[in-house]
Design an enzyme around this catalytic site. Sequence first.
Site, mmCIF file in Angstrom:
data_model
loop_
_atom_site.group_PDB
_atom_site.id
_atom_site.type_symbol
_atom_site.label_atom_id
_atom_site.label_comp_id
_atom_site.label_asym_id
_atom_site.label_seq_id
_atom_site.Cartn_x
_atom_site.Cartn_y
_atom_site.Cartn_z
ATOM 1 N N GLU A 1 -8.546 0.302 -3.033
ATOM 2 C CA GLU A 1 -9.540 0.564 -1.727
ATOM 3 C C GLU A 1 -10.357 1.687 -2.024
ATOM 4 O OE1 GLU A 1 -7.272 0.774 1.674
ATOM 5 O OE2 GLU A 1 -6.185 -1.166 1.357
ATOM 6 N N GLU B 1 -11.011 -9.508 3.288
ATOM 7 C CA GLU B 1 -9.906 -9.020 3.897
ATOM 8 C C GLU B 1 -10.248 -8.872 5.372
ATOM 9 O OE1 GLU B 1 -7.563 -5.885 2.035
ATOM 10 O OE2 GLU B 1 -6.328 -5.448 4.055
ATOM 11 N N HIS C 1 -3.677 -4.522 7.944
ATOM 12 C CA HIS C 1 -4.096 -3.456 8.593
ATOM 13 C C HIS C 1 -2.914 -3.506 9.924
ATOM 14 C CE1 HIS C 1 -5.230 0.356 10.030
ATOM 15 N NE2 HIS C 1 -5.941 0.320 8.953
ATOM 16 N N ASN D 1 0.745 -1.261 -0.024
ATOM 17 C CA ASN D 1 -0.023 -0.085 0.204
ATOM 18 C C ASN D 1 0.812 1.276 -0.077
ATOM 19 O OD1 ASN D 1 -1.505 2.124 1.023
ATOM 20 N ND2 ASN D 1 -3.059 0.887 1.568
ATOM 21 N N HIS E 1 0.946 6.340 1.717
ATOM 22 C CA HIS E 1 1.657 7.224 2.670
ATOM 23 C C HIS E 1 2.859 8.039 1.983
ATOM 24 C CE1 HIS E 1 -1.472 7.007 5.446
ATOM 25 N NE2 HIS E 1 -1.248 5.732 5.800
ATOM 26 N N THR F 1 -8.264 3.675 8.296
ATOM 27 C CA THR F 1 -9.395 2.767 8.325
ATOM 28 C C THR F 1 -9.567 2.342 9.469
ATOM 29 O OG1 THR F 1 -8.846 2.367 5.716
ATOM 30 C CG2 THR F 1 -10.833 1.199 7.017
ATOM 31 N N HIS G 1 -5.586 3.668 -1.897
ATOM 32 C CA HIS G 1 -6.912 4.037 -1.424
ATOM 33 C C HIS G 1 -7.231 5.412 -1.747
ATOM 34 C CE1 HIS G 1 -9.698 4.341 2.485
ATOM 35 N NE2 HIS G 1 -10.398 4.574 1.404
ATOM 36 N N ARG H 1 -7.335 12.863 0.406
ATOM 37 C CA ARG H 1 -6.253 13.489 1.443
ATOM 38 C C ARG H 1 -4.854 12.796 0.937
ATOM 39 N NH1 ARG H 1 -7.306 10.206 6.953
ATOM 40 N NH2 ARG H 1 -9.388 11.228 6.703
ATOM 41 N N ARG I 1 -9.625 7.962 -1.497
ATOM 42 C CA ARG I 1 -10.570 8.349 -0.357
ATOM 43 C C ARG I 1 -11.480 9.730 -0.640
ATOM 44 N NH1 ARG I 1 -8.825 6.622 5.097
ATOM 45 N NH2 ARG I 1 -10.626 7.937 6.008
HETATM 46 N N1 PXP Z 1 -5.796 -3.309 4.283
HETATM 47 C C1 PXP Z 1 -6.836 -2.144 4.303
HETATM 48 C C2 PXP Z 1 -8.223 -2.509 3.867
HETATM 49 C C3 PXP Z 1 -6.563 -0.808 4.713
HETATM 50 O O1 PXP Z 1 -7.409 0.087 4.417
HETATM 51 C C4 PXP Z 1 -5.119 -0.582 4.867
HETATM 52 C C5 PXP Z 1 -4.555 0.818 5.146
HETATM 53 O O2 PXP Z 1 -4.897 1.595 4.085
HETATM 54 C C6 PXP Z 1 -4.056 -1.681 4.558
HETATM 55 C C7 PXP Z 1 -4.696 -2.706 4.511
HETATM 56 C C8 PXP Z 1 -2.761 -1.308 5.174
HETATM 57 O O3 PXP Z 1 -2.697 -0.982 6.563
HETATM 58 P P1 PXP Z 1 -1.369 -0.395 7.003
HETATM 59 O O4 PXP Z 1 -0.991 0.846 6.457
HETATM 60 O O5 PXP Z 1 -1.669 -0.416 8.461
HETATM 61 O O6 PXP Z 1 -0.366 -1.481 6.724
#
Ligand code: PXP
Length: 238
Positions: free
Chosen positions: A70, A151, A191, A7, A10, A101, A43, A49, A45
């Site tokens: 996402e 998930e 997550h 992901n 960030h 999330t 993601h 953001r 959003r």
């Molecule tokens: N899975 C989903 C559905 C998420 O929303 C996120 C965060 O955007 C992640 C996985 C990844 O989470 P993390 O950034 O904490 O590794």
Amino acid sequence: MPSLGVNIDHVATVRQARRTIEPDPVWAAVLAELGGADGITLHLREDRRHIQDRDVRVMKETVQVKINLEMAATDEMTNIALEVQPGQVSLVPEKREEVTTEGGLDVIGNRDRVKACAERLTAGGVEVSLFIDPDERQIDAAKELAVSAVELHTGRYADAEDEKTREREFLTLVKAGEHAVRQGLVLHMGHGLTYRNVSRIADIPDLCELNIGHSIVARAVMVGFTQAVREMKALVAR
Ligand code: PXP
């Protein structure tokens, strides 16, 4: 061995802190692919953001591995997904005030909306995964909809403050995962996973996909910082 979806949200968070063009999450996606990522997760959003519409479109043109978009279960997002055609959409709950999330999608409470989006996406050739808490009732509700995967939210395992709680949350994930697989759903998790807590999760039988973001981006900043300073120092000192 589960596949790894990286992901890159960030990376975009850092860019949006200055509303500039760098760092570009599309570059990060390419580097993630070079590092062995099996998929790129992002993601989009509602409040834009971090990831922007342009990122989704350019990534679709450049990324060779699976793209997992996402998004909230809204008409606006469904229209974007149908146009961009990522390999997979993960429907997530979204609150404007949240930092990330926070919990899984309440499939039972939002059945009609989730069903409508899932059906449109599936009919449009996009695979759908639902991001839910490790709760058998939510899994059963997901099973009734046009989705191929769930998930399971690993946040409570990742955030556990002591070993006893962590063990309990781990067993909850294992049991819920078994239930999802018995229902014929493909099993994903993610997550809050980090370099310290991922191994046990990755060993869960029948787990197909892990999505990890924050911890990878955090480490990337650290392992790259010395080199970045060295390069600036060379320019300043010239
Ligand atoms: N899975 C989903 C559905 C998420 O929303 C996120 C965060 O955007 C992640 C996985 C990844 O989470 P993390 O950034 O904490 O590794």
